[in-house]
Design a protein around this motif. Structure first.
Motif, PDB file in Angstrom:
ATOM      1  N   ARG A   1       8.892  -0.100   4.091  1.00  0.00           N
ATOM      2  CA  ARG A   1       7.868  -0.364   3.086  1.00  0.00           C
ATOM      3  C   ARG A   1       6.601  -0.901   3.734  1.00  0.00           C
ATOM      4  O   ARG A   1       5.490  -0.520   3.372  1.00  0.00           O
ATOM      5  CB  ARG A   1       8.385  -1.374   2.047  1.00  0.00           C
ATOM      6  N   HIS A   2       6.788  -1.800   4.717  1.00  0.00           N
ATOM      7  CA  HIS A   2       5.634  -2.354   5.439  1.00  0.00           C
ATOM      8  C   HIS A   2       4.856  -1.244   6.151  1.00  0.00           C
ATOM      9  O   HIS A   2       3.618  -1.218   6.122  1.00  0.00           O
ATOM     10  CB  HIS A   2       6.117  -3.397   6.441  1.00  0.00           C
ATOM     11  N   LYS A   3       5.595  -0.312   6.761  1.00  0.00           N
ATOM     12  CA  LYS A   3       4.944   0.811   7.444  1.00  0.00           C
ATOM     13  C   LYS A   3       4.201   1.691   6.455  1.00  0.00           C
ATOM     14  O   LYS A   3       3.068   2.129   6.717  1.00  0.00           O
ATOM     15  CB  LYS A   3       6.003   1.627   8.192  1.00  0.00           C
ATOM     16  N   GLU A   4       4.814   1.955   5.291  1.00  0.00           N
ATOM     17  CA  GLU A   4       4.165   2.783   4.280  1.00  0.00           C
ATOM     18  C   GLU A   4       2.899   2.115   3.748  1.00  0.00           C
ATOM     19  O   GLU A   4       1.886   2.780   3.512  1.00  0.00           O
ATOM     20  CB  GLU A   4       5.133   3.056   3.128  1.00  0.00           C
ATOM     21  N   GLU A   5       2.952   0.790   3.564  1.00  0.00           N
ATOM     22  CA  GLU A   5       1.778   0.066   3.083  1.00  0.00           C
ATOM     23  C   GLU A   5       0.651   0.114   4.103  1.00  0.00           C
ATOM     24  O   GLU A   5      -0.523   0.235   3.743  1.00  0.00           O
ATOM     25  CB  GLU A   5       2.148  -1.385   2.761  1.00  0.00           C
ATOM     26  N   GLU A   6       1.013   0.010   5.394  1.00  0.00           N
ATOM     27  CA  GLU A   6       0.000   0.112   6.439  1.00  0.00           C
ATOM     28  C   GLU A   6      -0.634   1.502   6.448  1.00  0.00           C
ATOM     29  O   GLU A   6      -1.853   1.641   6.611  1.00  0.00           O
ATOM     30  CB  GLU A   6       0.614  -0.190   7.810  1.00  0.00           C
ATOM     31  N   GLU A   7       0.209   2.533   6.297  1.00  0.00           N
ATOM     32  CA  GLU A   7      -0.306   3.902   6.277  1.00  0.00           C
ATOM     33  C   GLU A   7      -1.203   4.130   5.062  1.00  0.00           C
ATOM     34  O   GLU A   7      -2.240   4.794   5.163  1.00  0.00           O
ATOM     35  CB  GLU A   7       0.855   4.895   6.269  1.00  0.00           C
ATOM     36  N   LYS A   8      -0.812   3.566   3.911  1.00  0.00           N
ATOM     37  CA  LYS A   8      -1.640   3.705   2.714  1.00  0.00           C
ATOM     38  C   LYS A   8      -2.969   2.979   2.888  1.00  0.00           C
ATOM     39  O   LYS A   8      -4.020   3.481   2.475  1.00  0.00           O
ATOM     40  CB  LYS A   8      -0.894   3.157   1.491  1.00  0.00           C
ATOM     41  N   ALA A   9      -2.896   1.773   3.495  1.00  0.00           N
ATOM     42  CA  ALA A   9      -4.127   1.010   3.733  1.00  0.00           C
ATOM     43  C   ALA A   9      -5.050   1.759   4.686  1.00  0.00           C
ATOM     44  O   ALA A   9      -6.269   1.796   4.491  1.00  0.00           O
ATOM     45  CB  ALA A   9      -3.788  -0.372   4.288  1.00  0.00           C
ATOM     46  N   LEU A  10      -4.444   2.379   5.721  1.00  0.00           N
ATOM     47  CA  LEU A  10      -5.237   3.151   6.673  1.00  0.00           C
ATOM     48  C   LEU A  10      -5.854   4.373   6.010  1.00  0.00           C
ATOM     49  O   LEU A  10      -7.030   4.695   6.244  1.00  0.00           O
ATOM     50  CB  LEU A  10      -4.361   3.572   7.851  1.00  0.00           C
ATOM     51  N   GLN A  11      -5.068   5.050   5.178  1.00  0.00           N
ATOM     52  CA  GLN A  11      -5.576   6.218   4.474  1.00  0.00           C
ATOM     53  C   GLN A  11      -6.696   5.829   3.519  1.00  0.00           C
ATOM     54  O   GLN A  11      -7.717   6.518   3.410  1.00  0.00           O
ATOM     55  CB  GLN A  11      -4.442   6.900   3.695  1.00  0.00           C
ATOM     56  N   PHE A  12      -6.497   4.691   2.834  1.00  0.00           N
ATOM     57  CA  PHE A  12      -7.529   4.201   1.911  1.00  0.00           C
ATOM     58  C   PHE A  12      -8.804   3.876   2.673  1.00  0.00           C
ATOM     59  O   PHE A  12      -9.906   4.194   2.228  1.00  0.00           O
ATOM     60  CB  PHE A  12      -7.025   2.956   1.181  1.00  0.00           C
ATOM     61  N   SER A  13      -8.639   3.245   3.847  1.00  0.00           N
ATOM     62  CA  SER A  13      -9.794   2.912   4.683  1.00  0.00           C
ATOM     63  C   SER A  13     -10.519   4.172   5.137  1.00  0.00           C
ATOM     64  O   SER A  13     -11.759   4.234   5.122  1.00  0.00           O
ATOM     65  CB  SER A  13      -9.349   2.084   5.886  1.00  0.00           C
ATOM     66  N   ASN A  14      -9.739   5.195   5.547  1.00  0.00           N
ATOM     67  CA  ASN A  14     -10.345   6.460   5.976  1.00  0.00           C
ATOM     68  C   ASN A  14     -11.069   7.147   4.819  1.00  0.00           C
ATOM     69  O   ASN A  14     -12.170   7.682   4.994  1.00  0.00           O
ATOM     70  CB  ASN A  14      -9.276   7.391   6.548  1.00  0.00           C
ATOM     71  N   ASP A  15     -10.433   7.139   3.642  1.00  0.00           N
ATOM     72  CA  ASP A  15     -11.059   7.751   2.474  1.00  0.00           C
ATOM     73  C   ASP A  15     -12.355   7.031   2.109  1.00  0.00           C
ATOM     74  O   ASP A  15     -13.360   7.659   1.756  1.00  0.00           O
ATOM     75  CB  ASP A  15     -10.103   7.729   1.277  1.00  0.00           C
ATOM     76  N   LYS A  16     -12.306   5.694   2.187  1.00  0.00           N
ATOM     77  CA  LYS A  16     -13.495   4.902   1.880  1.00  0.00           C
ATOM     78  C   LYS A  16     -14.603   5.194   2.883  1.00  0.00           C
ATOM     79  O   LYS A  16     -15.775   5.321   2.516  1.00  0.00           O
ATOM     80  CB  LYS A  16     -13.148   3.418   1.900  1.00  0.00           C
ATOM     81  N   LEU A  17     -14.202   5.295   4.164  1.00  0.00           N
ATOM     82  CA  LEU A  17     -15.184   5.591   5.213  1.00  0.00           C
ATOM     83  C   LEU A  17     -15.838   6.945   4.978  1.00  0.00           C
ATOM     84  O   LEU A  17     -17.066   7.086   5.088  1.00  0.00           O
ATOM     85  CB  LEU A  17     -14.496   5.560   6.576  1.00  0.00           C
ATOM     86  N   GLN A  18     -15.025   7.960   4.658  1.00  0.00           N
ATOM     87  CA  GLN A  18     -15.578   9.289   4.417  1.00  0.00           C
ATOM     88  C   GLN A  18     -16.516   9.283   3.216  1.00  0.00           C
ATOM     89  O   GLN A  18     -17.551   9.953   3.220  1.00  0.00           O
ATOM     90  CB  GLN A  18     -14.442  10.293   4.191  1.00  0.00           C
ATOM     91  N   ALA A  19     -16.139   8.507   2.184  1.00  0.00           N
ATOM     92  CA  ALA A  19     -16.999   8.422   1.003  1.00  0.00           C
ATOM     93  C   ALA A  19     -18.334   7.768   1.352  1.00  0.00           C
ATOM     94  O   ALA A  19     -19.395   8.193   0.880  1.00  0.00           O
ATOM     95  CB  ALA A  19     -16.296   7.628  -0.102  1.00  0.00           C
TER      96      ALA A  19
END
Length: 312
Positions: free
Chosen positions: A108-126
């Motif tokens: 779960r911790h790994k999935e949360e990190e991956e989601k946070a990273l994906q969210f960060s990448n999505d935010k950066l692209q936006a």
């Protein structure tokens, strides 16, 4: 002897099956249904009930009798009491419950990190797309004003400017959305932009000097970075109002190092930090955080911008 071997095999099989049940009950029922929904207190109660229930089920499955039969067959002391049998299995199941819990927790911790990273990448692209979207209207507004002025005068350069602007807008729309473009294409954009500005027939246009040298093949760069510097030079220079005004543009490569330098005279009261350089700084921080040097200064009424960028 053979009977004891088969009894041990049966005993091990039953033990393994019940241990697997404990793991899957924890992962599929106790954690998602109790821990996630109701919290740790309800989860602990559920685990306790599961441990005791499985331990008694093991005993009633015949494992208790098999264990005692094996002990008698090899002369290994007195029979184990039912209480000790249940207690021993509670400890065994507890160990596997803990292991399965840790497995779930770290996943779960790994999935949360991956989601946070994906969210960060999505935010950066936006954010990057928002910055790029600010460039096009700003540039388009200035260019259309210039074409409008020439068209009123029925100047022969107006149709040529429209053609140049069309090429530039095509690049902004279709290439600007990519993460990287060929450096040669970005340089071509700059040359088109400079030519478009020269078609305006500015006063003192002979004071505009630009030199583009180096090998730009087989190199990639984030789109719409360099145009900010060039546009800033044209926008804030005073070549149209000052006889001694000038604008110098130098673009060169040395290996993987790209250097862009602009120098322009300006009227002190008019020099402000425009949206172009602000966008440039933000995009560089996002895309080349440790691979660039941007120096901006003004001295003796000369505004100087120098970008050094290490390309992959």
């Amino acid at each position: 002897m053979n009977d004891n071997i088969w009894a041990a095999a049966d005993f091990s099989l039953v033990q393994t099956l019940f241990l697997a049940v404990a793991v899957y009950v924890n992962l599929l029922i106790l954690i998602p249904k109790l821990l996630v929904r109701y919290g740790s207190a309800v989860y602990i109660i559920g685990v306790a009930i599961t441990l005791i229930s499985l331990s008694f089920l093991v005993m009633f499955s015949g494992s208790y009798n098999l264990l005692n039969d094996m002990s008698e067959g090899i002369g290994d002391g007195p029979e184990m009491s039912p209480f000790m049998f249940v207690l021993e299995h509670v400890v065994q199941f507890s160990l596997f419950i803990i292991i399965s819990f840790l497995y779930w927790y770290f996943n779960r911790h790994k999935e949360e990190e991956e989601k946070a990273l994906q969210f960060s990448n999505d935010k950066l692209q936006a954010e990057l797309q928002a910055l790029k979207s600010q460039i096009s209207p700003h540039f388009l507004f200035n260019s259309l004003n210039n074409i409008y002025s020439l068209s009123i005068l029925n100047h022969s350069n107006a149709p040529i400017m429209i053609e140049k602007l069309s090429d530039i807008l095509h690049y902004l729309i279709y290439e600007g959305k990519h993460e990287e473009v060929a450096l040669a294409d970005e340089i071509q954009l700059i040359e088109n932009y400079i030519q478009l500005q020269l078609l305006r027939k500015l006063k003192n246009e002979e004071s505009i000097h630009y030199r583009i040298t180096g090998d730009f093949s087989n190199k990639k760069i984030a789109p719409l970075l360099l145009i900010n510097i060039i546009e800033n030079g044209f926008k804030h220079s005073n070549i149209s109002s000052e006889k001694n005004g000038f604008l110098k543009i130098r673009i060169s490569t040395a290996g993987n190092t790209l250097t862009v330098l602009t120098e322009n005279t300006f009227t002190p009261n008019d020099k402000k930090k425009g949206i172009g350089l602000q966008n440039l700084e933000q995009q560089l921080e996002h895309m080349y955080p440790k691979s660039y040097s941007l120096k901006v200064n003004n001295k003796n009424r000369i505004f100087r911008v120098e970008l050094t960028l290490e390309l992959d």
